[in-house]
Design a protein around this motif. Sequence first.
Motif, PDB file in Angstrom:
ATOM      1  N   ASN A  88      -6.657  10.340  -0.522  1.00 19.67           N
ATOM      2  CA  ASN A  88      -6.990   8.914  -1.458  1.00 19.67           C
ATOM      3  C   ASN A  88      -6.423   9.479  -2.571  1.00 19.67           C
ATOM      4  OD1 ASN A  88      -7.507   6.802   0.373  1.00 19.67           O
ATOM      5  ND2 ASN A  88      -9.668   8.101   0.058  1.00 19.67           N
ATOM      6  N   GLU A 107     -10.721  -0.524  -1.440  1.00 14.86           N
ATOM      7  CA  GLU A 107     -10.135   1.136  -0.833  1.00 14.86           C
ATOM      8  C   GLU A 107     -11.289   2.084  -1.614  1.00 14.86           C
ATOM      9  OE1 GLU A 107      -7.253   2.523   0.313  1.00 14.86           O
ATOM     10  OE2 GLU A 107      -5.637   0.854   1.427  1.00 14.86           O
ATOM     11  N   ARG A 108     -12.253   2.566  -0.978  1.00  9.79           N
ATOM     12  CA  ARG A 108     -12.785   4.153  -1.200  1.00  9.79           C
ATOM     13  C   ARG A 108     -11.431   4.715  -1.494  1.00  9.79           C
ATOM     14  NH1 ARG A 108     -14.978   8.032   3.723  1.00  9.79           N
ATOM     15  NH2 ARG A 108     -13.078   7.645   4.195  1.00  9.79           N
ATOM     16  N   ASN A 159     -14.689   2.064   2.112  1.00 10.85           N
ATOM     17  CA  ASN A 159     -13.904   1.149   1.761  1.00 10.85           C
ATOM     18  C   ASN A 159     -14.450  -0.679   2.021  1.00 10.85           C
ATOM     19  OD1 ASN A 159     -11.032   2.048   2.402  1.00 10.85           O
ATOM     20  ND2 ASN A 159     -12.186   2.935   3.749  1.00 10.85           N
ATOM     21  N   GLY A 178      -4.351  -1.282   6.215  1.00  9.35           N
ATOM     22  CA  GLY A 178      -4.602  -1.429   7.188  1.00  9.35           C
ATOM     23  C   GLY A 178      -5.835  -0.686   8.244  1.00  9.35           C
ATOM     24  N   THR A 179      -6.560   0.102   7.838  1.00  7.22           N
ATOM     25  CA  THR A 179      -7.984   0.211   8.760  1.00  7.22           C
ATOM     26  C   THR A 179      -8.678  -0.600   8.083  1.00  7.22           C
ATOM     27  OG1 THR A 179      -8.989   1.351   6.510  1.00  7.22           O
ATOM     28  CG2 THR A 179      -7.829   2.527   8.875  1.00  7.22           C
ATOM     29  N   VAL A 190      -9.066  11.983   3.622  1.00  8.94           N
ATOM     30  CA  VAL A 190     -10.221  10.872   4.699  1.00  8.94           C
ATOM     31  C   VAL A 190      -9.020  10.914   6.091  1.00  8.94           C
ATOM     32  CG1 VAL A 190     -10.441   9.171   2.213  1.00  8.94           C
ATOM     33  CG2 VAL A 190      -8.017   9.126   3.398  1.00  8.94           C
ATOM     34  N   ASN A 238     -12.830   5.807   9.547  1.00  5.40           N
ATOM     35  CA  ASN A 238     -13.015   6.465   8.351  1.00  5.40           C
ATOM     36  C   ASN A 238     -13.713   5.039   7.428  1.00  5.40           C
ATOM     37  OD1 ASN A 238     -11.116   3.760   8.379  1.00  5.40           O
ATOM     38  ND2 ASN A 238     -10.118   4.371   6.524  1.00  5.40           N
ATOM     39  N   CYS A 285      -5.759   6.133   7.803  1.00 11.80           N
ATOM     40  CA  CYS A 285      -4.331   5.416   6.731  1.00 11.80           C
ATOM     41  C   CYS A 285      -4.362   4.441   7.760  1.00 11.80           C
ATOM     42  CB  CYS A 285      -4.429   5.836   5.842  1.00 11.80           C
ATOM     43  SG  CYS A 285      -3.299   4.748   4.798  1.00 11.80           S
ATOM     44  N   GLY A 286      -4.346   3.622   8.064  1.00  8.28           N
ATOM     45  CA  GLY A 286      -3.129   2.535   8.745  1.00  8.28           C
ATOM     46  C   GLY A 286      -2.154   1.809   8.437  1.00  8.28           C
ATOM     47  N   ASN A 287      -2.049   1.565   7.290  1.00 11.62           N
ATOM     48  CA  ASN A 287      -0.274   1.577   6.990  1.00 11.62           C
ATOM     49  C   ASN A 287       0.581   3.050   6.348  1.00 11.62           C
ATOM     50  OD1 ASN A 287      -0.726  -1.209   6.090  1.00 11.62           O
ATOM     51  ND2 ASN A 287      -2.349  -0.764   4.821  1.00 11.62           N
ATOM     52  N   GLN A 334      -2.124   6.701  -1.734  1.00  9.44           N
ATOM     53  CA  GLN A 334      -2.374   8.013  -0.895  1.00  9.44           C
ATOM     54  C   GLN A 334      -1.032   8.583  -1.155  1.00  9.44           C
ATOM     55  OE1 GLN A 334      -3.825   4.509   0.426  1.00  9.44           O
ATOM     56  NE2 GLN A 334      -6.075   4.832  -0.255  1.00  9.44           N
ATOM     57  N   ASN A 340       0.631  -1.539  -0.177  1.00  9.46           N
ATOM     58  CA  ASN A 340      -0.283   0.027  -0.142  1.00  9.46           C
ATOM     59  C   ASN A 340       0.837   1.223  -0.377  1.00  9.46           C
ATOM     60  OD1 ASN A 340      -2.379   1.041   1.969  1.00  9.46           O
ATOM     61  ND2 ASN A 340      -2.474   1.196   0.731  1.00  9.46           N
TER      62      ASN A 340
HETATM   63  N1  LIG Z   1      -9.194   4.400   0.988  1.00  7.68           N
HETATM   64  C1  LIG Z   1      -9.376   4.704   2.607  1.00  7.68           C
HETATM   65  C2  LIG Z   1      -8.137   5.605   2.830  1.00  7.68           C
HETATM   66  C3  LIG Z   1      -6.727   4.915   3.072  1.00  7.68           C
HETATM   67  C4  LIG Z   1      -6.864   3.579   4.276  1.00  7.68           C
HETATM   68  C5  LIG Z   1      -5.884   2.318   4.007  1.00  7.68           C
HETATM   69  N2  LIG Z   1      -4.595   2.365   3.103  1.00  7.68           N
HETATM   70  C6  LIG Z   1      -5.438   1.699   5.437  1.00  7.68           C
HETATM   71  O1  LIG Z   1      -3.701   1.181   5.153  1.00  7.68           O
HETATM   72  O2  LIG Z   1      -5.956   2.334   6.040  1.00  7.68           O
HETATM   73  C7  LIG Z   1     -10.390   5.645   2.448  1.00  7.68           C
HETATM   74  O3  LIG Z   1     -11.269   6.024   1.915  1.00  7.68           O
HETATM   75  O4  LIG Z   1     -11.007   5.870   4.565  1.00  7.68           O
END
Ligand SMILES: N[C@H](CCC[C@H](N)C(=O)O)C(=O)O
Length: 277
Positions: A66, A210-211, A192, A220-221, A72, A159, A75-77, A46, A13
């Motif tokens: 994004n 993913e959104r 997501n 990650g989230t 947003v 999110n 973002c966990g990662n 992102q 990611n």
């Molecule tokens: N696409 C997600 C944001 C990035 C989350 C993802 N890359 C993670 O690692 O949590 C959203 O629109 O809420």
Amino acid sequence: MLVRFTKMHGLGNDFMVVDLVTQRVRFSEDKVKKLADRHLGIGFDQLLLVEPPANPDMDFRYRIFNADGSEVEHCGNGARCFARFVRDKRLTTKDEIHVETANGQAVLRIRDHQQVEVNMGAPELQPANIPFQAEQASPTYEVEVGNESVTLSAVSMGNPHGVLVVDNVDSAPVETLGPLLEPHSRFPAKANIGFMQVVSPSEVRLRVYERGAGETMACGTGACAAVVAGRLRGLLDETVRVNLPGGVLKISWKGGENDPVMMTGPTATVFEGQIYL
Ligand SMILES: N[C@H](CCC[C@H](N)C(=O)O)C(=O)O
């Protein structure tokens, strides 16, 4: 203006990370989209911005955009890469870093071997706060999509996430149901969409559409939301190995509504760059 950035990823990611503590740059939605383009720009899932905190008790403000330009909440990662970035750039010497996000806070702890542990905060399960359209909170919901009805869990980690349980992620309808559920009207802020295969009470396989970015190699989230969903359904233990296409995250959640979800995983720095903006 020449802007310094670092290209990083968490299990594939991938992110463009920009220090806005020592630089001052404005990113419009259109500029983010152009930079995210994997042919015409730098290319990323992102954009992560490192800013001074608004709250003096925090170390940094953590902003996430994004690839489609939308800002947003989390973002966990990216949070793991954020921690590695601020240490490597000597923006902090702390091993425990407190960041404020669009609607919450996260605590990032540097472990060894490039591993970072993140306290992702407690999951949000009240439909109005996810947001998800439903009369009341439930472990699962029926959602009409296309010409079928699917069963999913709705969870926010800051999110919004919808999580489906599937027999096998390899054959899961990610490409067909993902684009239909991401903008679904039951998710007023979109969502997501995770497709989770339960291997055992302590191990799952997961793919996430993913959104604002489409399917990513890891989310990650999404991994946190999937473990919360699995525990709400009585399928998972407190600590779960989450196998994503890009690699493995360790997720833990005691199960109480105020208990935080803990995520541990790797970070990687790919290259340093400069770009005229
Ligand atoms: N696409 C997600 C944001 C990035 C989350 C993802 N890359 C993670 O690692 O949590 C959203 O629109 O809420």
